[in-house]
Enzyme design. Structure first.
Site, mmCIF file in Angstrom:
data_model
loop_
_atom_site.group_PDB
_atom_site.id
_atom_site.type_symbol
_atom_site.label_atom_id
_atom_site.label_comp_id
_atom_site.label_asym_id
_atom_site.label_seq_id
_atom_site.Cartn_x
_atom_site.Cartn_y
_atom_site.Cartn_z
ATOM 1 N N ARG A 1 0.813 -1.242 0.000
ATOM 2 C CA ARG A 1 0.000 0.000 0.000
ATOM 3 C C ARG A 1 0.836 1.277 0.000
ATOM 4 O O ARG A 1 0.343 2.346 0.371
ATOM 5 C CB ARG A 1 -0.976 0.021 1.175
ATOM 6 C CG ARG A 1 -2.015 -1.091 1.112
ATOM 7 C CD ARG A 1 -3.253 -0.761 1.894
ATOM 8 N NE ARG A 1 -4.162 -1.906 1.894
ATOM 9 C CZ ARG A 1 -4.149 -2.872 2.810
ATOM 10 N NH1 ARG A 1 -3.285 -2.826 3.808
ATOM 11 N NH2 ARG A 1 -4.995 -3.864 2.727
ATOM 12 N N LYS B 1 3.706 10.988 -11.824
ATOM 13 C CA LYS B 1 2.876 10.048 -12.573
ATOM 14 C C LYS B 1 3.605 8.718 -12.691
ATOM 15 O O LYS B 1 4.756 8.669 -13.137
ATOM 16 C CB LYS B 1 2.618 10.575 -13.982
ATOM 17 C CG LYS B 1 1.505 11.575 -14.051
ATOM 18 C CD LYS B 1 1.125 11.802 -15.514
ATOM 19 C CE LYS B 1 0.022 12.817 -15.649
ATOM 20 N NZ LYS B 1 -0.387 12.962 -17.065
ATOM 21 N N GLU C 1 10.301 16.518 -25.623
ATOM 22 C CA GLU C 1 9.570 16.975 -24.425
ATOM 23 C C GLU C 1 10.085 18.329 -23.945
ATOM 24 O O GLU C 1 9.325 19.142 -23.417
ATOM 25 C CB GLU C 1 9.664 15.937 -23.303
ATOM 26 C CG GLU C 1 9.020 14.595 -23.615
ATOM 27 C CD GLU C 1 7.488 14.580 -23.470
ATOM 28 O OE1 GLU C 1 6.928 15.547 -22.910
ATOM 29 O OE2 GLU C 1 6.872 13.604 -23.930
ATOM 30 N N LYS D 1 7.746 22.499 -15.918
ATOM 31 C CA LYS D 1 6.820 21.420 -15.595
ATOM 32 C C LYS D 1 6.456 21.447 -14.118
ATOM 33 O O LYS D 1 5.299 21.234 -13.741
ATOM 34 C CB LYS D 1 7.418 20.064 -15.971
ATOM 35 C CG LYS D 1 6.464 18.928 -15.647
ATOM 36 C CD LYS D 1 6.787 17.614 -16.298
ATOM 37 C CE LYS D 1 5.681 16.609 -15.926
ATOM 38 N NZ LYS D 1 5.969 15.259 -16.377
ATOM 39 N N GLU E 1 -3.999 16.645 -11.950
ATOM 40 C CA GLU E 1 -4.448 16.830 -13.323
ATOM 41 C C GLU E 1 -5.932 17.089 -13.439
ATOM 42 O O GLU E 1 -6.626 16.488 -14.245
ATOM 43 C CB GLU E 1 -4.048 15.621 -14.182
ATOM 44 C CG GLU E 1 -4.091 15.942 -15.658
ATOM 45 C CD GLU E 1 -3.397 14.891 -16.518
ATOM 46 O OE1 GLU E 1 -2.477 14.225 -16.001
ATOM 47 O OE2 GLU E 1 -3.763 14.765 -17.682
ATOM 48 N N ARG F 1 -2.767 20.998 -15.471
ATOM 49 C CA ARG F 1 -1.750 19.999 -15.746
ATOM 50 C C ARG F 1 -1.984 19.269 -17.063
ATOM 51 O O ARG F 1 -1.033 18.778 -17.689
ATOM 52 C CB ARG F 1 -1.691 18.988 -14.595
ATOM 53 C CG ARG F 1 -0.625 17.946 -14.803
ATOM 54 C CD ARG F 1 -0.268 17.218 -13.527
ATOM 55 N NE ARG F 1 0.688 16.161 -13.826
ATOM 56 C CZ ARG F 1 1.288 15.442 -12.926
ATOM 57 N NH1 ARG F 1 1.048 15.653 -11.647
ATOM 58 N NH2 ARG F 1 2.143 14.505 -13.279
ATOM 59 N N ASN G 1 0.013 17.539 -21.674
ATOM 60 C CA ASN G 1 -0.236 16.473 -22.640
ATOM 61 C C ASN G 1 -0.310 16.988 -24.073
ATOM 62 O O ASN G 1 -0.727 16.264 -24.972
ATOM 63 C CB ASN G 1 -1.530 15.740 -22.278
ATOM 64 C CG ASN G 1 -1.380 14.926 -21.013
ATOM 65 O OD1 ASN G 1 -0.327 14.324 -20.779
ATOM 66 N ND2 ASN G 1 -2.406 14.916 -20.183
ATOM 67 N N HIS H 1 0.118 14.766 -27.041
ATOM 68 C CA HIS H 1 0.066 13.392 -26.555
ATOM 69 C C HIS H 1 -1.160 12.624 -27.020
ATOM 70 O O HIS H 1 -1.109 11.402 -27.136
ATOM 71 C CB HIS H 1 0.136 13.363 -25.030
ATOM 72 C CG HIS H 1 1.532 13.540 -24.505
ATOM 73 N ND1 HIS H 1 2.295 14.660 -24.773
ATOM 74 C CD2 HIS H 1 2.323 12.734 -23.748
ATOM 75 C CE1 HIS H 1 3.475 14.530 -24.187
ATOM 76 N NE2 HIS H 1 3.523 13.386 -23.558
ATOM 77 N N HIS I 1 -0.163 9.311 -28.550
ATOM 78 C CA HIS I 1 -0.553 7.975 -28.073
ATOM 79 C C HIS I 1 -1.178 7.161 -29.198
ATOM 80 O O HIS I 1 -0.951 5.958 -29.306
ATOM 81 C CB HIS I 1 -1.520 8.083 -26.905
ATOM 82 C CG HIS I 1 -0.860 8.495 -25.618
ATOM 83 N ND1 HIS I 1 -1.565 8.883 -24.506
ATOM 84 C CD2 HIS I 1 0.440 8.558 -25.267
ATOM 85 C CE1 HIS I 1 -0.725 9.183 -23.526
ATOM 86 N NE2 HIS I 1 0.502 9.006 -23.972
ATOM 87 N N HIS J 1 8.458 7.228 -27.631
ATOM 88 C CA HIS J 1 7.419 8.126 -27.126
ATOM 89 C C HIS J 1 7.658 9.562 -27.594
ATOM 90 O O HIS J 1 6.739 10.227 -28.091
ATOM 91 C CB HIS J 1 7.389 8.050 -25.591
ATOM 92 C CG HIS J 1 6.407 8.985 -24.955
ATOM 93 N ND1 HIS J 1 5.043 8.819 -25.080
ATOM 94 C CD2 HIS J 1 6.586 10.097 -24.200
ATOM 95 C CE1 HIS J 1 4.427 9.798 -24.424
ATOM 96 N NE2 HIS J 1 5.335 10.588 -23.884
#
Lengths: 360, 360
Positions: B120, B142, B184, B226, B236, B240, B244, B247, B251, B264
């Protein structure tokens, strides 16, 4: 209906306790209106309650779909979670969707963990349908799946938006599961509230007879006690560990006989007797109080002895328990009824002897 | 060494940027002294850096073990995570242990998610060894693994205790990966800082030539930009999402050609050109600024066109993207260089046309 609040700053949430609640649209509306909702359940629970819950959600303005998982502890795995995630992705549920966990502890733990990790976290509502889930796993935000090497080894702390504990669900709960739930109720008395222990001693017959008022009161007090502890220590840095009274031994019992043989509550029941015995040997509890622990557990029809395994096997199984800190084993002991403490540095002989004294 | 702070209240953490940092015991000591540490890496990175990191940890008073995972995006799965957890349990690492993520984005995402869910949640330190990981995946918390139905679909927000970005690691980085990281860096300029775009236009040659000062400055500014966004919107909910940029298309490119074919950063590069094109069609960006977007990307040796797939296939792949809110697709558009905005309700024809205009 009684409503308690679990006070966790911006993650505070209400627990609603009463009869017939799971079909009440009003309890879902605030969180679910306008959202897509995945109701996660198992076939047994779904046959009784999925219809009413989906109707209530629809009337609350939500668009529900359902995802069924297998019944039983063996379903609490990576693989099941992967299937749940896959089903939700297939339905194109986005980050603004909601999970409703409808079922017992397994559904709650797995669906809660699914909510914690689906697209990095979405909200969820717990609708616990067993006594154990109502008093224990639905309060506190612990979610998890099992790993081949141990129970609940992969999980997250993820608080629900609300808990809807419908006492009417307990009418159809098998006796054995009712008793397993009572084990956790009793536990909250042992570690936190001597008066509640007395009340339980006086009212065990009513609970076993499913007297609805008695059950509502027991669930309510139990959740209240647990909620206070969780509010003070959400991430289990200290005080919250006390809720694991009986669990170090209990997890060893569950793992030792194979998950699913003993119900969690049964294993915790025998584990609490062992922990009380250890408390006596460590000098923190009087023998007559340990006898009251065993007597109350016995009066609930719960096991007061663990399965016959070599004490060394118990120790081995307990080593991997996640409460083992830096290699040193710590135990939750009673200091009188209604008070518990976390203690390290115990005499290993005392641990072994306590196990041996409380085996079948 | 430069040190930036990511300001996130009780989860704030420093990013250290400089040469030779990963072998510095002092950067680990505060978090690792007296703890058991699992260094998670892959064989390629480990062959260069595992020794120095383990030595530094040992000198900082920690007891490290290592867990190696496969190299490459295909390792970012449930199964790998399950093996990592199994290896850590076999070593009896408790809840007070620490993870060090040593590698690129895959190692960082997977090891970070392992830290988020192991028993956890336990803390972790990021030691990113690629430019992409240094400027992107190590800032913001993330973490994730991929699902058969989509990239990063299962994960958590879990902030590291510290990030140690060693610029010396970039000496051995393959050219293609260096460029993917620059994608990036450029992105942060496009959405947040027009001056930085100008600086990049003037200094691209130095970056591609691995001028250490230029790299340090680019990494530092990129992380700073960032970090400001993440600090304002950790989960997000709003701002935030601007990170992306490129992206949604990116993706789709990665999924459309099969993960691993395009890096990527390469997919994001072509995705940014598409997003700039869409911005022009939606009326938020001047055509000459879109040309600067494509030119800067091209000058970094990055693809300015996506792979040839049916535009409908792009749309289909984008539908399951996790930024799709309640079924409605939203896009991050540029409003001039250095400013971005999240927009829904776009004309589907504009989306299709932008894709078609920017395909190979």
């Amino acid at each position: 209906m009684r409503t308690l609040d679990v006070a966790l700053a911006d993650r505070s949430y209400p627990i609603h306790i009463g009869s017939g609640l799971l079909g009440e649209p009003g309890l879902y509306a605030r969180h679910a209106a306008g959202r897509r909702v995945a109701v996660i359940s198992n076939p047994v629970v779904a046959s009784h309650y999925l219809g009413p819950v989906q109707q209530a959600l629809a009337r609350a303005g939500a668009r529900p779909v359902s995802v069924l998982i297998e019944d039983g502890e063996q379903a609490k795995t990576w693989e099941t979670l992967d299937r749940v995630v896959g089903a939700m992705l297939a339905e194109q549920l986005g980050r603004d969707s909601l999970i409703v966990a409808l079922g017992g502890g397994v559904v709650g733990d797995l669906a809660g963990f699914a909510a914690a990790v689906y697209q990095r976290g979405i909200p969820f509502i717990q609708v616990p349908t067993t006594l154990l889930a109502q008093v224990d796993s639905s309060v506190g935000g612990k979610t998890a799946v099992n790993h081949a090497r141990g129970k609940n080894m992969v999980g997250a702390f993820h608080q629900p938006l609300a808990v809807i504990a419908d006492v009417a669900c307990l009418d159809t709960l098998p006796d054995r599961e009712l008793r397993a739930g009572i084990a956790e109720v009793i536990k909250h008395g042992f570690i936190l509230d001597a008066d509640f222990v007395e009340w339980l001693e006086a009212n065990m017959e009513r609970l076993l007879g499913r007297d609805r008022d008695a059950l509502e009161r027991a669930i309510s007090r139990s959740c209240e006690l647990k909620a206070q502890v969780v509010a003070a220590d959400e991430r289990e840095a200290g005080r919250r560990a006390l809720l694991n009274f009986g669990h170090t031994f209990g997890h060893a019992i569950e793992a030792g006989v194979g998950y699913g043989e003993w119900l969690h509550g049964e294993a915790v029941a025998a584990g609490m007797v062992m922990a009380a015995e250890l408390s006596v040997r460590a000098g923190t509890l009087r023998a007559e109080d340990a006898a009251r622990v065993a007597a109350l557990i016995g009066s609930a029809g719960l096991p007061v002895r663990g399965p016959r395994l070599a004490p060394e096997r118990y120790l081995e199984l307990m080593q991997v328990d996640k409460k083992a800190a830096g290699g040193e084993m710590r135990f939750i002991l009673l200091e009188g009824l209604g008070h518990a403490t976390l203690k390290g540095g115990l005499d290993a002989r005392h641990v072994r002897d306590s196990i041996a004294a409380c085996m079948q």
